[in-house]
Design a protein around this motif. Structure first.
Motif, PDB file in Angstrom:
ATOM      1  N   ALA A  60      16.267  -3.057   3.683  1.00  0.00           N
ATOM      2  CA  ALA A  60      15.040  -3.225   2.894  1.00  0.00           C
ATOM      3  C   ALA A  60      13.833  -3.482   3.782  1.00  0.00           C
ATOM      4  O   ALA A  60      12.729  -2.992   3.513  1.00  0.00           O
ATOM      5  N   SER A  64      10.466  -0.754   4.304  1.00  0.00           N
ATOM      6  CA  SER A  64       9.106  -1.129   3.902  1.00  0.00           C
ATOM      7  C   SER A  64       8.065  -0.732   4.943  1.00  0.00           C
ATOM      8  O   SER A  64       6.865  -0.854   4.711  1.00  0.00           O
ATOM      9  N   ASN A 186      20.726   1.148  -0.477  1.00  0.00           N
ATOM     10  CA  ASN A 186      19.620   0.702  -1.342  1.00  0.00           C
ATOM     11  C   ASN A 186      20.048  -0.436  -2.262  1.00  0.00           C
ATOM     12  O   ASN A 186      19.597  -0.530  -3.402  1.00  0.00           O
ATOM     13  N   LYS A 189      17.241  -2.747  -3.675  1.00  0.00           N
ATOM     14  CA  LYS A 189      16.420  -2.043  -4.658  1.00  0.00           C
ATOM     15  C   LYS A 189      17.167  -1.847  -5.969  1.00  0.00           C
ATOM     16  O   LYS A 189      16.586  -1.952  -7.061  1.00  0.00           O
ATOM     17  N   ASN A 190      18.455  -1.566  -5.886  1.00  0.00           N
ATOM     18  CA  ASN A 190      19.248  -1.270  -7.080  1.00  0.00           C
ATOM     19  C   ASN A 190      19.789  -2.509  -7.790  1.00  0.00           C
ATOM     20  O   ASN A 190      20.267  -2.401  -8.921  1.00  0.00           O
ATOM     21  N   PRO A 192      18.140  -5.942  -8.101  1.00  0.00           N
ATOM     22  CA  PRO A 192      17.120  -6.977  -7.892  1.00  0.00           C
ATOM     23  C   PRO A 192      17.462  -8.332  -8.492  1.00  0.00           C
ATOM     24  O   PRO A 192      16.901  -9.340  -8.066  1.00  0.00           O
ATOM     25  N   GLN A 220       4.017  -1.451  -0.443  1.00  0.00           N
ATOM     26  CA  GLN A 220       4.847  -2.592  -0.091  1.00  0.00           C
ATOM     27  C   GLN A 220       4.049  -3.884   0.099  1.00  0.00           C
ATOM     28  O   GLN A 220       4.618  -4.889   0.498  1.00  0.00           O
ATOM     29  N   SER A 225       8.156  -8.815  -6.333  1.00  0.00           N
ATOM     30  CA  SER A 225       9.605  -8.765  -6.551  1.00  0.00           C
ATOM     31  C   SER A 225      10.268 -10.124  -6.405  1.00  0.00           C
ATOM     32  O   SER A 225      11.459 -10.267  -6.648  1.00  0.00           O
TER      33      SER A 225
END
Length: 226
Positions: A60, A64, A186, A189-190, A192, A220, A225
Motif C-alpha cells: 500500500a 501511493s 491489494n 484496498k480490498n 478496509p 493519495q 481512510s
C-alpha cells in the motif's frame, strides 16, 4: 486470522501471520554471497524489491507513490523454492514477505524508493515491524547490481546518523521473487474494515503520507481512510 477486535494488548500479539523465531541457516549465507540477478525491464518500467514487515502494509505504501505503476506482494530472500504464506510463516524457508515495485524511472528513481523503504518503517527493529515478529517479517533491501548496492549503502549510512540503535535492515543480492497468493494482492484496498488493516496498515500508510507528501499520487493526499 485477524478478524478479532483489537485492543492495545492484543495488538502486541496480533500479526500479519504467525510469529516465529529467527532461523538463518547456511543456505542463507550462500544467498548473501551470491551474484545479484537483474530483473528485466518492460515498456520502460523497472522493478525493485523490498521487505519491510507485513507485505500488505508495504504494498500500500509503494502504490501511493507517484511513478509506481504497481506493487505486488510476494516472498524473497530465502533458500526454498515455491514458498507459500503457510510455509514462509514457519520461519524455516529463509523468505521474507516482500514486494515487487514496478516503477517508471523517469518519474521516481531507485534512490527515492530506497529512501521510502527506510523512511516508512522503524529501521532499527530486528526481525519484524510493529506487531509482526519473526524472520519472515525482517527488513531486507535487495540490489540487482553494484550501482544499486552503492546507493543503498549511501542512504543507509545517512539514515543511521539519525538513530542511536543500529540499522537492522539486511542488504541482499536479489535472486528471485515469488508472487504471493491472489488473496494477498491489494489486501489493504480490498479489506478496509479488517481490524489489522484499520489498526496497523492504515496508520502506517498515513504516517508515511505525512512524512513524504511530495511523493504521493494526486489521489493519495487524503487521510480519509483512517
Amino acid at each position: 486470522m485477524k478478524f478479532l477486535l483489537l485492543n492495545f494488548i492484543s495488538l502486541i500479539f496480533l500479526a500479519c501471520g504467525n510469529q516465529t523465531k529467527d532461523n538463518n541457516s547456511n543456505p542463507q549465507k550462500e544467498i548473501a554471497n551470491a551474484e545479484p540477478v537483474e530483473a528485466s525491464s518492460q515498456n520502460g518500467l523497472e522493478k525493485a524489491y523490498f521487505a519491510s514487515g507485513c507485505f500488505w502494509c508495504v504494498e500500500a505504501i509503494y502504490e501511493s507513490v507517484e511513478g509506481v505503476e504497481e506493487a505486488i506482494s510476494g516472498y524473497s530472500g530465502g533458500h526454498t523454492k515455491n514458498p507459500t504464506y503457510k510455509s514462509s510463516n514457519t520461519g524455516r524457508t529463509g523468505h521474507a514477505e516482500a514486494v515487487e515495485v514496478i516503477y517508471d524511472p523517469e518519474v521516481v528513481d531507485f534512490k527515492t524508493l530506497v529512501e521510502i523503504f527506510f523512511g516508512s518503517q522503524d529501521p532499527t527493529q530486528v526481525n519484524g515491524q510493529g506487531p509482526d515478529r519473526g524472520s519472515q517479517y525482517r527488513s531486507i533491501i535487495f540490489y540487482q547490481n553494484e550501482e544499486q548496492k552503492n546507493i543503498i549503502e549511501e542512504v543507509k549510512a545517512k539514515v543511521a546518523e539519525k538513530y542511536d540503535e543500529p540499522i537492522a535492515a539486511e542488504i541482499l543480492p536479489f535472486q528471485k521473487f515469488w508472487k504471493a497468493e491472489d488473496y494477498h494482492q491489494n489486501y489493504e484496498k480490498n479489506n478496509p474494515n479488517n481490524p489489522y488493516i484499520r489498526n496497523v496498515s492504515i496508520p502506517r500508510l498515513n504516517r508515511f503520507k505525512s512524512k513524504f507528501p511530495e511523493l504521493l499520487k494526486e489521489n493519495q493526499h487524503s487521510n480519509s481512510s483512517e
